[in-house]
Design a protein around this motif. Structure first.
Motif, PDB file in Angstrom:
ATOM      1  N   THR A   1       0.847  -1.192   0.000  1.00  0.00           N
ATOM      2  CA  THR A   1       0.000   0.000   0.000  1.00  0.00           C
ATOM      3  C   THR A   1       0.886   1.247   0.000  1.00  0.00           C
ATOM      4  O   THR A   1       1.942   1.288   0.639  1.00  0.00           O
ATOM      5  CB  THR A   1      -0.915   0.039   1.247  1.00  0.00           C
ATOM      6  OG1 THR A   1      -0.124  -0.071   2.408  1.00  0.00           O
ATOM      7  CG2 THR A   1      -1.932  -1.074   1.196  1.00  0.00           C
ATOM      8  N   LYS A   2       0.450   2.255  -0.704  1.00  0.00           N
ATOM      9  CA  LYS A   2       1.233   3.480  -0.805  1.00  0.00           C
ATOM     10  C   LYS A   2       1.067   4.286   0.485  1.00  0.00           C
ATOM     11  O   LYS A   2      -0.046   4.544   0.918  1.00  0.00           O
ATOM     12  CB  LYS A   2       0.760   4.289  -2.008  1.00  0.00           C
ATOM     13  CG  LYS A   2       1.599   5.502  -2.259  1.00  0.00           C
ATOM     14  CD  LYS A   2       1.172   6.219  -3.505  1.00  0.00           C
ATOM     15  CE  LYS A   2       2.050   7.435  -3.705  1.00  0.00           C
ATOM     16  NZ  LYS A   2       1.663   8.180  -4.880  1.00  0.00           N
ATOM     17  N   ARG A   3       2.187   4.649   1.035  1.00  0.00           N
ATOM     18  CA  ARG A   3       2.152   5.436   2.270  1.00  0.00           C
ATOM     19  C   ARG A   3       2.269   6.915   1.911  1.00  0.00           C
ATOM     20  O   ARG A   3       3.060   7.301   1.062  1.00  0.00           O
ATOM     21  CB  ARG A   3       3.294   5.005   3.180  1.00  0.00           C
ATOM     22  CG  ARG A   3       3.131   3.559   3.626  1.00  0.00           C
ATOM     23  CD  ARG A   3       4.249   3.135   4.574  1.00  0.00           C
ATOM     24  NE  ARG A   3       4.032   1.784   5.013  1.00  0.00           N
ATOM     25  CZ  ARG A   3       4.553   0.715   4.410  1.00  0.00           C
ATOM     26  NH1 ARG A   3       5.330   0.863   3.375  1.00  0.00           N
ATOM     27  NH2 ARG A   3       4.311  -0.489   4.894  1.00  0.00           N
ATOM     28  N   SER A   4       1.493   7.729   2.603  1.00  0.00           N
ATOM     29  CA  SER A   4       1.483   9.146   2.258  1.00  0.00           C
ATOM     30  C   SER A   4       2.661   9.900   2.885  1.00  0.00           C
ATOM     31  O   SER A   4       3.111  10.890   2.346  1.00  0.00           O
ATOM     32  CB  SER A   4       0.160   9.792   2.698  1.00  0.00           C
ATOM     33  OG  SER A   4      -0.017   9.595   4.075  1.00  0.00           O
ATOM     34  N   SER A   5       3.163   9.440   4.039  1.00  0.00           N
ATOM     35  CA  SER A   5       4.294  10.143   4.658  1.00  0.00           C
ATOM     36  C   SER A   5       5.154   9.150   5.436  1.00  0.00           C
ATOM     37  O   SER A   5       4.819   8.000   5.612  1.00  0.00           O
ATOM     38  CB  SER A   5       3.798  11.261   5.573  1.00  0.00           C
ATOM     39  OG  SER A   5       3.199  10.686   6.700  1.00  0.00           O
ATOM     40  N   VAL A   6       6.236   9.648   5.953  1.00  0.00           N
ATOM     41  CA  VAL A   6       7.155   8.818   6.718  1.00  0.00           C
ATOM     42  C   VAL A   6       6.529   8.411   8.059  1.00  0.00           C
ATOM     43  O   VAL A   6       6.834   7.371   8.602  1.00  0.00           O
ATOM     44  CB  VAL A   6       8.479   9.579   6.954  1.00  0.00           C
ATOM     45  CG1 VAL A   6       9.476   8.778   7.751  1.00  0.00           C
ATOM     46  CG2 VAL A   6       9.075  10.015   5.653  1.00  0.00           C
ATOM     47  N   PHE A   7       5.641   9.219   8.564  1.00  0.00           N
ATOM     48  CA  PHE A   7       5.061   8.978   9.875  1.00  0.00           C
ATOM     49  C   PHE A   7       4.016   7.850   9.876  1.00  0.00           C
ATOM     50  O   PHE A   7       3.549   7.458  10.926  1.00  0.00           O
ATOM     51  CB  PHE A   7       4.443  10.262  10.434  1.00  0.00           C
ATOM     52  CG  PHE A   7       5.460  11.334  10.549  1.00  0.00           C
ATOM     53  CD1 PHE A   7       6.462  11.260  11.522  1.00  0.00           C
ATOM     54  CD2 PHE A   7       5.437  12.443   9.713  1.00  0.00           C
ATOM     55  CE1 PHE A   7       7.402  12.261  11.645  1.00  0.00           C
ATOM     56  CE2 PHE A   7       6.367  13.437   9.829  1.00  0.00           C
ATOM     57  CZ  PHE A   7       7.353  13.360  10.781  1.00  0.00           C
ATOM     58  N   ASP A   8       3.659   7.321   8.691  1.00  0.00           N
ATOM     59  CA  ASP A   8       2.697   6.230   8.612  1.00  0.00           C
ATOM     60  C   ASP A   8       3.323   4.873   8.944  1.00  0.00           C
ATOM     61  O   ASP A   8       2.631   3.894   9.074  1.00  0.00           O
ATOM     62  CB  ASP A   8       2.078   6.138   7.217  1.00  0.00           C
ATOM     63  CG  ASP A   8       1.127   7.285   6.964  1.00  0.00           C
ATOM     64  OD1 ASP A   8       0.678   7.886   7.959  1.00  0.00           O
ATOM     65  OD2 ASP A   8       0.820   7.542   5.785  1.00  0.00           O
TER      66      ASP A   8
END
Length: 104
Positions: free
Chosen positions: A96-103
Motif C-alpha cells: 500500500t502506498k504510504r502518504s508520509s514517513v510517519f505512517d
C-alpha cells in the motif's frame, strides 16, 4: 399430372428428376451424421478396457485412476484459485502506498 401453364411435358420431367436428386442428396446428408455416430460408437467405447489390456492392468484400476484424476483436477483448480486470490490480497496489503514517513 396436369401441366402448369407455360410449361411443357419435358419441363415437368426435368423438375421431377431434380427433386428426386435433391431428395437423394438429403438422404446422403442425413446418413453422414449417422456414420459419424456409428464410428464413435464402434471405436469410442471400452477405452478403459483397451487401455488396461495394453498396460496389463485390471480394468477396475484404470477406471478408478480416471475417477481420482478427475477429482484431483477439480480440487487442484479450486486450490490454485484460492492461493492466487490470497496472494493478490496479501500483495495489496504489503504494497500500500504510504502518504508520509510517519505512517510507518
Amino acid at each position: 399430372m396436369p401441366l402448369l401453364p407455360g410449361r411443357s411435358r419435358n419441363d415437368e420431367n426435368s423438375l421431377s428428376q431434380f427433386w428426386l436428386l435433391k431428395k437423394k442428396s438429403n438422404f446422403t446428408m442425413m446418413k453422414t451424421p449417422q456414420n459419424i455416430r456409428l464410428f464413435f460408437e464402434r471405436n469410442g467405447f471400452a477405452v478403459s478396457t483397451r487401455l488396461a489390456e495394453v498396460l496389463g492392468m485390471k480394468v477396475k484400476s484404470v477406471r478408478l485412476f480416471f475417477i481420482y484424476a478427475s477429482f484431483a483436477t477439480l480440487v487442484g483448480g479450486f486450490v490454485l484459485y484460492l492461493t492466487l486470490a490470497f496472494w493478490m490480497k496479501l500483495k495489496d496489503m504489503v504494497y500500500t502506498k504510504r502518504s508520509s514517513v510517519f505512517d510507518l
